[in-house]
Design an enzyme around this catalytic site. Sequence first.
Site, mmCIF file in Angstrom:
data_model
loop_
_atom_site.group_PDB
_atom_site.id
_atom_site.type_symbol
_atom_site.label_atom_id
_atom_site.label_comp_id
_atom_site.label_asym_id
_atom_site.label_seq_id
_atom_site.Cartn_x
_atom_site.Cartn_y
_atom_site.Cartn_z
ATOM 1 C CB SER A 157 -0.900 0.003 1.229
ATOM 2 O OG SER A 157 -0.108 0.271 2.375
ATOM 3 C CE LYS A 158 -1.419 6.626 -3.119
ATOM 4 N NZ LYS A 158 -2.868 6.414 -3.145
ATOM 5 N NE ARG A 159 0.919 0.255 6.153
ATOM 6 C CZ ARG A 159 1.679 -0.783 6.453
ATOM 7 N NH1 ARG A 159 2.902 -0.594 6.837
ATOM 8 N NH2 ARG A 159 1.197 -2.004 6.372
ATOM 9 N N GLY A 191 5.712 3.241 0.251
ATOM 10 C CA GLY A 191 6.339 4.039 -0.804
ATOM 11 C C GLY A 191 5.373 4.106 -1.961
#
Length: 475
Positions: free
Chosen positions: A240-242, A244
């Site tokens: 997921s976005k976290r 990167g």
Amino acid sequence: MSVVTRFAPSPTGMLHLGGARTALFNWLYARHHGGSFRLRLEDTDSKRSTPEAIAAIVDGLGWLGLDWDGEMVRQSARRQRHVEVAHGLLAAGGAYRCYCSPEELETMRAEARAQGRAALYDGRWRDRDPAEAPPGVDPVIRFRAPQEGETVISDLVQRRIKVDNSALDDMVLLRADGTPTYMLSVVVDDHDMGITHAIRGDDHLSNAFRQTQLFRALGWEPPAYAHIPLIHGADGAKLSKRHGAVAVGAYAELGILPAAMRNALLRLGWSHGDDEIIDTAQAIAWFDLDAVNRGAARFDMEKLHSLNGHYIRESADADLLAEVEPRLAATYPLAATAEGRRRIAALLPEAKARAKTLVELAENLAFLFRDPHDAMTPKARRLLDNLDPEAEARLGALARMLEELEGWDEALLERVVRAFAEGEGVGLGKIAQPLRAALTGSHASPGLFAVMAALGREETVTRLGHAGESGRSER
Ligand code: GLU
């Protein structure tokens, strides 16, 4: 039979890492076998398919260097053919009209749920006389799926997997408004495009059973399937976005080279012994599906950076210059001039050994264009501020000597600066440290003499002249 693979993204968002890896695996498989790699946009969901998403896919594949063969196919343009196939199957008895209203279906599902059963369509119109159809209801067309036995898939990654046919209901092929469903379109297109191998994320595994049934009902051979495990982050959680950026386009901006990205994507679920660095030519030679792991792949940003550092070091200076120049010129217009390019080119051989991204490479070279006082590190600032008058005078004398120097190259500069230090009776460090700070605004930089050679005489002398001034003004 020649291998034909495809990448079939739904253009509803960015090209993300998972999609890029699917594209890469299909591309490599085709290139390895001397076959073709096709691109098909599954854009039948007109509300969610956007021109921006199509552009992101085309640009992303272009950046990655994954070229496709033949024309890009737009699934939406093939709608008529999909409808025809459904009607053909209907005429042959392999499909039927279902007149259930949405309310009726909802009740059916609710009842199934209440009894703890899967919410499947119960086949109530399978054998019912269409004469009983309620007035004013537009029917959907459903696939008459086999109800007995099992459907077996010899997946090239997941091996032999099967499902009891009783677990699958009669899926809709054409909606009440006459539009084909995704499941129908995929099957017809894979057949018409002669796809021999469908390599895709294992979130499509359950679709593969229904698609296989439909292929068989149409008298066609399904492609060989290879369902590859999803991508997780380095911590094991779903990507997921976290972890990167997940959109491929973002990696170009971060200064990742396509070659490094391909290498990193390749290693997501595929391995060749302990090899980490596998360039594209090698990947084409080695790639096969037996070596795809069945467990989830882990994406590791640190690994990507270290691969990228490798590919930066391996890159030709001219290619890096072309990448770095516009990045620098965005802030420092001088970078785009002949003088600017000369400065960059002079330091690239050294600077490229230490950068993990193109952004970092550009940052490491920015001092070539920026007034050192605009971005002085505290350590360099302290060094220049605390110069004693003697050291300051020494820098001045050095500047005057350099101004008169005949010739200007790294070897010569090293010779004369060393000789100057000797003549002054001080160690080289006593000269080199303030010199470096004055020229680069930092205490750590590429080799001092390479820096002087890159800056050129005029800029070197000017910066040396300003070093003392600023020191005084700060006091
Ligand atoms: N369009 C589907 C997706 O983007 C892929 C379908 C397939 O590969 O069969 O997930």
